[in-house]
Design a protein around this motif. Structure first.
Motif, mmCIF file in Angstrom:
data_model
loop_
_atom_site.group_PDB
_atom_site.id
_atom_site.type_symbol
_atom_site.label_atom_id
_atom_site.label_comp_id
_atom_site.label_asym_id
_atom_site.label_seq_id
_atom_site.Cartn_x
_atom_site.Cartn_y
_atom_site.Cartn_z
ATOM 1 N N GLU A 105 0.763 -1.320 -0.036
ATOM 2 C CA GLU A 105 0.013 0.185 0.049
ATOM 3 C C GLU A 105 0.884 1.339 -0.104
ATOM 4 O OE1 GLU A 105 -1.221 0.732 4.609
ATOM 5 O OE2 GLU A 105 -2.005 -1.167 3.666
ATOM 6 N N ARG A 106 2.122 1.275 -0.392
ATOM 7 C CA ARG A 106 2.985 2.228 -0.330
ATOM 8 C C ARG A 106 2.727 3.562 -1.241
ATOM 9 N NH1 ARG A 106 4.999 -1.582 -3.298
ATOM 10 N NH2 ARG A 106 6.209 -1.058 -5.247
ATOM 11 N N GLU A 107 2.058 3.146 -2.254
ATOM 12 C CA GLU A 107 1.490 4.460 -3.092
ATOM 13 C C GLU A 107 0.556 5.430 -2.417
ATOM 14 O OE1 GLU A 107 1.325 1.159 -4.262
ATOM 15 O OE2 GLU A 107 3.169 1.237 -5.524
ATOM 16 N N ASN A 108 0.007 5.048 -1.652
ATOM 17 C CA ASN A 108 -0.898 5.573 -0.739
ATOM 18 C C ASN A 108 -0.470 6.340 0.613
ATOM 19 O OD1 ASN A 108 -2.963 4.818 -2.424
ATOM 20 N ND2 ASN A 108 -3.526 3.237 -1.290
ATOM 21 N N ARG A 109 1.049 6.154 0.722
ATOM 22 C CA ARG A 109 1.379 6.782 1.915
ATOM 23 C C ARG A 109 2.823 7.591 1.559
ATOM 24 N NH1 ARG A 109 -0.503 4.555 6.565
ATOM 25 N NH2 ARG A 109 -1.390 2.451 6.425
ATOM 26 N N PRO A 110 2.435 8.919 1.511
ATOM 27 C CA PRO A 110 3.578 9.836 0.950
ATOM 28 C C PRO A 110 5.039 9.548 1.366
ATOM 29 C CG PRO A 110 1.793 11.064 1.929
ATOM 30 C CD PRO A 110 1.617 9.592 2.219
ATOM 31 N N LEU A 111 5.281 9.290 2.532
ATOM 32 C CA LEU A 111 6.554 9.114 3.031
ATOM 33 C C LEU A 111 7.205 7.666 2.598
ATOM 34 C CD1 LEU A 111 6.412 10.011 6.839
ATOM 35 C CD2 LEU A 111 7.322 11.217 5.173
ATOM 36 N N ILE A 112 6.428 7.008 1.836
ATOM 37 C CA ILE A 112 7.290 5.668 1.463
ATOM 38 C C ILE A 112 6.758 5.536 -0.119
ATOM 39 C CG2 ILE A 112 7.472 4.461 3.807
ATOM 40 C CD1 ILE A 112 5.114 2.837 2.974
ATOM 41 N N SER A 113 6.145 6.350 -0.678
ATOM 42 C CA SER A 113 5.519 6.103 -2.160
ATOM 43 C C SER A 113 6.804 5.758 -3.097
ATOM 44 C CB SER A 113 4.571 7.284 -2.245
ATOM 45 O OG SER A 113 5.333 8.449 -2.320
ATOM 46 N N HIS A 114 7.917 6.318 -2.712
ATOM 47 C CA HIS A 114 9.140 6.605 -3.687
ATOM 48 C C HIS A 114 9.678 5.064 -3.548
ATOM 49 C CE1 HIS A 114 10.763 7.528 0.193
ATOM 50 N NE2 HIS A 114 12.062 7.202 -0.203
ATOM 51 N N ILE A 115 9.528 4.373 -2.514
ATOM 52 C CA ILE A 115 10.265 3.097 -2.394
ATOM 53 C C ILE A 115 9.842 1.791 -3.537
ATOM 54 C CG2 ILE A 115 10.865 1.301 -0.614
ATOM 55 C CD1 ILE A 115 10.884 3.521 1.628
ATOM 56 N N SER A 116 10.616 1.171 -3.822
ATOM 57 C CA SER A 116 10.426 0.319 -4.989
ATOM 58 C C SER A 116 10.765 -1.137 -4.616
ATOM 59 C CB SER A 116 11.090 0.652 -6.368
ATOM 60 O OG SER A 116 12.549 0.557 -6.158
ATOM 61 N N THR A 117 11.515 -1.243 -3.446
ATOM 62 C CA THR A 117 11.521 -2.866 -2.955
ATOM 63 C C THR A 117 11.499 -3.065 -1.669
ATOM 64 O OG1 THR A 117 14.070 -2.438 -2.628
ATOM 65 C CG2 THR A 117 13.481 -2.958 -4.899
ATOM 66 N N GLU A 118 11.228 -4.321 -1.052
ATOM 67 C CA GLU A 118 10.864 -4.804 0.345
ATOM 68 C C GLU A 118 12.316 -4.441 0.969
ATOM 69 O OE1 GLU A 118 8.848 -7.938 1.173
ATOM 70 O OE2 GLU A 118 7.515 -7.993 -0.327
ATOM 71 N N ALA A 119 13.303 -4.736 0.121
ATOM 72 C CA ALA A 119 14.819 -4.479 1.062
ATOM 73 C C ALA A 119 14.846 -2.756 1.363
ATOM 74 C CB ALA A 119 15.896 -4.966 0.303
ATOM 75 N N GLU A 120 14.340 -1.936 0.087
ATOM 76 C CA GLU A 120 14.654 -0.585 0.541
ATOM 77 C C GLU A 120 13.596 -0.115 1.652
ATOM 78 O OE1 GLU A 120 13.760 1.237 -3.003
ATOM 79 O OE2 GLU A 120 15.751 0.848 -3.788
ATOM 80 N N LEU A 121 12.369 -0.782 1.785
ATOM 81 C CA LEU A 121 11.275 -0.397 2.762
ATOM 82 C C LEU A 121 11.829 -0.816 4.270
ATOM 83 C CD1 LEU A 121 8.649 0.865 3.363
ATOM 84 C CD2 LEU A 121 7.730 -1.445 2.737
ATOM 85 N N LEU A 122 12.359 -1.902 4.269
ATOM 86 C CA LEU A 122 13.094 -2.494 5.404
ATOM 87 C C LEU A 122 14.171 -1.680 6.103
ATOM 88 C CD1 LEU A 122 12.999 -5.145 7.310
ATOM 89 C CD2 LEU A 122 15.022 -5.807 6.013
ATOM 90 N N GLU A 123 14.867 -1.098 5.469
ATOM 91 C CA GLU A 123 15.899 -0.123 5.739
ATOM 92 C C GLU A 123 15.448 1.048 6.045
ATOM 93 O OE1 GLU A 123 19.842 2.281 3.914
ATOM 94 O OE2 GLU A 123 19.264 0.445 3.061
ATOM 95 N N PHE A 124 14.395 1.728 5.245
ATOM 96 C CA PHE A 124 13.671 2.783 5.619
ATOM 97 C C PHE A 124 12.899 2.968 6.895
ATOM 98 C CE2 PHE A 124 10.131 5.771 5.661
ATOM 99 C CZ PHE A 124 10.600 7.125 5.153
ATOM 100 N N ILE A 125 12.147 1.815 6.904
ATOM 101 C CA ILE A 125 11.640 1.525 8.470
ATOM 102 C C ILE A 125 12.337 1.660 9.565
ATOM 103 C CG2 ILE A 125 9.640 0.232 9.617
ATOM 104 C CD1 ILE A 125 8.431 -0.154 6.977
ATOM 105 N N GLY A 126 13.343 0.919 9.370
ATOM 106 C CA GLY A 126 14.458 0.491 10.462
ATOM 107 C C GLY A 126 15.085 1.872 10.878
ATOM 108 N N LYS A 127 15.362 2.776 10.043
ATOM 109 C CA LYS A 127 15.953 4.065 10.468
ATOM 110 C C LYS A 127 15.102 5.011 10.831
ATOM 111 C CE LYS A 127 19.649 4.059 6.701
ATOM 112 N NZ LYS A 127 19.873 4.821 5.495
ATOM 113 N N HIS A 128 13.854 4.895 10.160
ATOM 114 C CA HIS A 128 12.557 5.832 10.780
ATOM 115 C C HIS A 128 12.271 5.339 12.264
ATOM 116 C CE1 HIS A 128 9.320 8.313 8.594
ATOM 117 N NE2 HIS A 128 10.334 8.966 8.817
#
Length: 173
Positions: free
Chosen positions: A116-139
């Motif tokens: 559902e990342r397209e509906n969430r402005p902070l993560i809409s630019h993320i294209s892979t699960e690995a990138e999302l994992l890193e983003f959420i971890g830092k956040h």
């Protein structure tokens, strides 16, 4: 009494908040929905057209407005709400509320949010699960000090919605 649900996006604040409000015969509000209604624009539109700073100022303004209500309310905050301005101070300094941090592990957040990342402005630019994992971890590393100021932390990993609701209600008795 105002019950505040805090947690990262995708942690279940709105879903659980609606159920909890029904169970308690109380009103439910999602702060992001409230802001969208007041501003006549979706959160992604506000971020895009007016910027995050404008949004965060309005978020604090509307949070303050809701905290001064006299009705019983279950309020789901946006994931970033506790981390900006004096929002967490508004919550911790208010004796008319109880706050819960709904803590969900990073892998489970990734699983929920990736689709559902397209509906969430902070993560809409993320294209892979690995990138999302890193983003959420830092956040989360940045946000946990704020979330942890909640009166109660409920670990929601591998719990059903019903089990989490029972945990919430048990803390209210």
């Amino acid at each position: 009494m105002i019950i505040i649900l805090i947690g990262y996006m995708g942690s279940g604040k709105s879903t659980l908040g609606k159920e909890l409000a029904t169970r308690l015969n109380s009103s439910f509000l999602d702060l992001d929905d409230y802001i969208s209604e007041k501003e006549s624009a979706s959160i992604p539109e506000l971020f895009k057209t007016k910027g995050e700073i404008y949004f965060r100022k309005k978020e604090t303004e509307y949070l303050n407005e809701l905290l001064n209500t006299s009705e019983d309310l279950v309020l789901a905050l946006g994931g970033g709400t506790p981390c900006f301005g004096n929002n967490m101070d508004l919550l911790t300094g208010n004796t008319n509320l109880i706050s819960f941090y709904l803590k969900l592990s990073i892998p489970l957040l990734v699983k929920r949010l990736f689709k559902e990342r397209e509906n969430r402005p902070l993560i809409s630019h993320i294209s892979t699960e690995a990138e999302l994992l890193e983003f959420i971890g830092k956040h989360l590393f940045e946000r946990i000090p704020y979330y942890s100021k909640s009166q109660f932390t409920l670990n929601t990993d591998n719990k059903t919605q019903q089990e989490i609701l029972e945990d919430l209600v048990a803390h209210l008795i």
